[in-house]
Write an enzyme that holds these catalytic residues in place. Sequence first.
Site, PDB file in Angstrom:
ATOM      1  N   LYS A  11       0.394  -0.914   0.355  1.00 23.93           N
ATOM      2  CA  LYS A  11       0.051   0.355   0.356  1.00 23.93           C
ATOM      3  C   LYS A  11       0.716   1.287   0.601  1.00 23.93           C
ATOM      4  CE  LYS A  11      -3.945  -2.329   2.488  1.00 23.93           C
ATOM      5  NZ  LYS A  11      -4.841  -1.352   4.140  1.00 23.93           N
ATOM      6  N   TYR A  51     -12.333  -1.602  -3.116  1.00 16.98           N
ATOM      7  CA  TYR A  51     -12.510  -1.874  -1.367  1.00 16.98           C
ATOM      8  C   TYR A  51     -14.559  -1.763  -1.094  1.00 16.98           C
ATOM      9  CZ  TYR A  51      -8.126  -1.901   0.364  1.00 16.98           C
ATOM     10  OH  TYR A  51      -7.101  -2.532   0.440  1.00 16.98           O
ATOM     11  N   PHE A  59     -14.381   3.938   8.183  1.00 19.18           N
ATOM     12  CA  PHE A  59     -13.863   3.924   7.611  1.00 19.18           C
ATOM     13  C   PHE A  59     -13.251   4.050   6.060  1.00 19.18           C
ATOM     14  CE2 PHE A  59     -13.873  -0.964   8.504  1.00 19.18           C
ATOM     15  CZ  PHE A  59     -12.848  -0.677   6.841  1.00 19.18           C
ATOM     16  N   ARG A  87      -1.970 -14.414   4.571  1.00 19.00           N
ATOM     17  CA  ARG A  87      -2.194 -13.384   5.307  1.00 19.00           C
ATOM     18  C   ARG A  87      -1.843 -14.060   6.927  1.00 19.00           C
ATOM     19  NH1 ARG A  87      -6.750 -10.415   4.833  1.00 19.00           N
ATOM     20  NH2 ARG A  87      -6.917 -10.291   6.387  1.00 19.00           N
ATOM     21  N   ARG A 104       3.001  -6.744   8.818  1.00 18.62           N
ATOM     22  CA  ARG A 104       2.839  -5.678  10.276  1.00 18.62           C
ATOM     23  C   ARG A 104       3.271  -4.862  11.443  1.00 18.62           C
ATOM     24  NH1 ARG A 104      -4.309  -7.028   8.308  1.00 18.62           N
ATOM     25  NH2 ARG A 104      -4.231  -5.717   6.015  1.00 18.62           N
ATOM     26  N   ASN A 114      -1.659   0.249   6.920  1.00 21.70           N
ATOM     27  CA  ASN A 114      -0.968  -0.951   7.518  1.00 21.70           C
ATOM     28  C   ASN A 114      -0.524  -2.131   6.421  1.00 21.70           C
ATOM     29  OD1 ASN A 114      -3.475  -2.328   6.476  1.00 21.70           O
ATOM     30  ND2 ASN A 114      -4.215  -3.248   7.771  1.00 21.70           N
ATOM     31  N   HIS A 117      -2.518  -5.353   2.138  1.00 17.42           N
ATOM     32  CA  HIS A 117      -3.119  -6.201   1.740  1.00 17.42           C
ATOM     33  C   HIS A 117      -3.212  -7.790   1.171  1.00 17.42           C
ATOM     34  CE1 HIS A 117      -7.355  -7.138   0.165  1.00 17.42           C
ATOM     35  NE2 HIS A 117      -7.148  -7.422  -0.942  1.00 17.42           N
TER      36      HIS A 117
HETATM   37  N1  UDP Z   1      -8.984  -0.330   8.054  1.00 16.55           N
HETATM   38  C1  UDP Z   1      -9.321   0.279   9.047  1.00 16.55           C
HETATM   39  N2  UDP Z   1      -9.694   0.909   9.685  1.00 16.55           N
HETATM   40  C2  UDP Z   1     -10.910  -0.274  10.210  1.00 16.55           C
HETATM   41  C3  UDP Z   1     -10.714  -2.053   9.497  1.00 16.55           C
HETATM   42  C4  UDP Z   1      -9.869  -1.688   8.376  1.00 16.55           C
HETATM   43  O1  UDP Z   1      -9.386   1.957   8.642  1.00 16.55           O
HETATM   44  O2  UDP Z   1     -11.802  -0.184  11.393  1.00 16.55           O
HETATM   45  C5  UDP Z   1      -8.581  -0.846   6.813  1.00 16.55           C
HETATM   46  C6  UDP Z   1      -7.578  -1.303   6.710  1.00 16.55           C
HETATM   47  O3  UDP Z   1      -6.341  -0.171   5.901  1.00 16.55           O
HETATM   48  C7  UDP Z   1      -7.794  -2.387   6.074  1.00 16.55           C
HETATM   49  C8  UDP Z   1      -8.450  -2.175   5.244  1.00 16.55           C
HETATM   50  O4  UDP Z   1     -10.008  -1.537   5.690  1.00 16.55           O
HETATM   51  O5  UDP Z   1      -6.406  -3.327   5.948  1.00 16.55           O
HETATM   52  C9  UDP Z   1      -9.954  -3.249   5.233  1.00 16.55           C
HETATM   53  O6  UDP Z   1      -9.876  -3.971   5.954  1.00 16.55           O
HETATM   54  P1  UDP Z   1     -10.323  -5.560   6.491  1.00 16.55           P
HETATM   55  O7  UDP Z   1     -11.156  -5.754   7.524  1.00 16.55           O
HETATM   56  O8  UDP Z   1     -11.041  -6.034   4.835  1.00 16.55           O
HETATM   57  O9  UDP Z   1      -8.421  -5.831   7.083  1.00 16.55           O
HETATM   58  P2  UDP Z   1      -7.774  -6.855   5.989  1.00 16.55           P
HETATM   59  O10 UDP Z   1      -8.063  -7.706   5.093  1.00 16.55           O
HETATM   60  O11 UDP Z   1      -6.802  -6.016   5.293  1.00 16.55           O
HETATM   61  O12 UDP Z   1      -6.568  -7.368   7.189  1.00 16.55           O
END
Ligand code: UDP
Length: 140
Positions: A11, A51, A59, A87, A104, A114, A117
């Site tokens: 990212k 997204y 968010f 993951r 991360r 973070n 992805h």
């Molecule tokens: N995100 C955020 N605040 C939150 C949850 C998610 O900013 O409370 C952002 C974060 O960058 C995350 C992305 O939205 O990576 C997608 O969320 P997801 O729950 O799919 O997490 P991931 O699969 O990336 O771990």
Amino acid sequence: MAVERTFSMIKPDATKRNLTGAITKMIEDAGLRVIASKRVWMSQREAEGFYAVHKDRPFFADLVAGMTSGPTVVQVLEGENAILKNREIMGATNPENAAEGTIRKTHALSIGENSVHGSDAPETAAEEITYWFSQTEIVG
Ligand code: UDP
């Protein structure tokens, strides 16, 4: 165990800090192969589409703003159990909860910035790969 393909992104918070190589090395050291890679600067429309599942979350606007704030490196990864393995090496969404040694934990700044992805299931992996890559760009 099956050889799988998954979709990964480095990212903007990470590309801006010149971490593309460091993060790719962590992916390769975990045994995954980068079989497609390109650098993109996402449009608002592309970020919102990618997204879309989060469009009603509080968010969402910040997420789209972050993803359009600089270059992203989009990649296809291949390997044994690639979806779950990626993951695991990414670590938890909030870096405060991420395990030691994960991408991360090592590099992320916050839950919003973070660094990476990764697809969470075979269906989303297939959809996300198709969202960013044509078949000819993927060289396994
Ligand atoms: N995100 C955020 N605040 C939150 C949850 C998610 O900013 O409370 C952002 C974060 O960058 C995350 C992305 O939205 O990576 C997608 O969320 P997801 O729950 O799919 O997490 P991931 O699969 O990336 O771990």
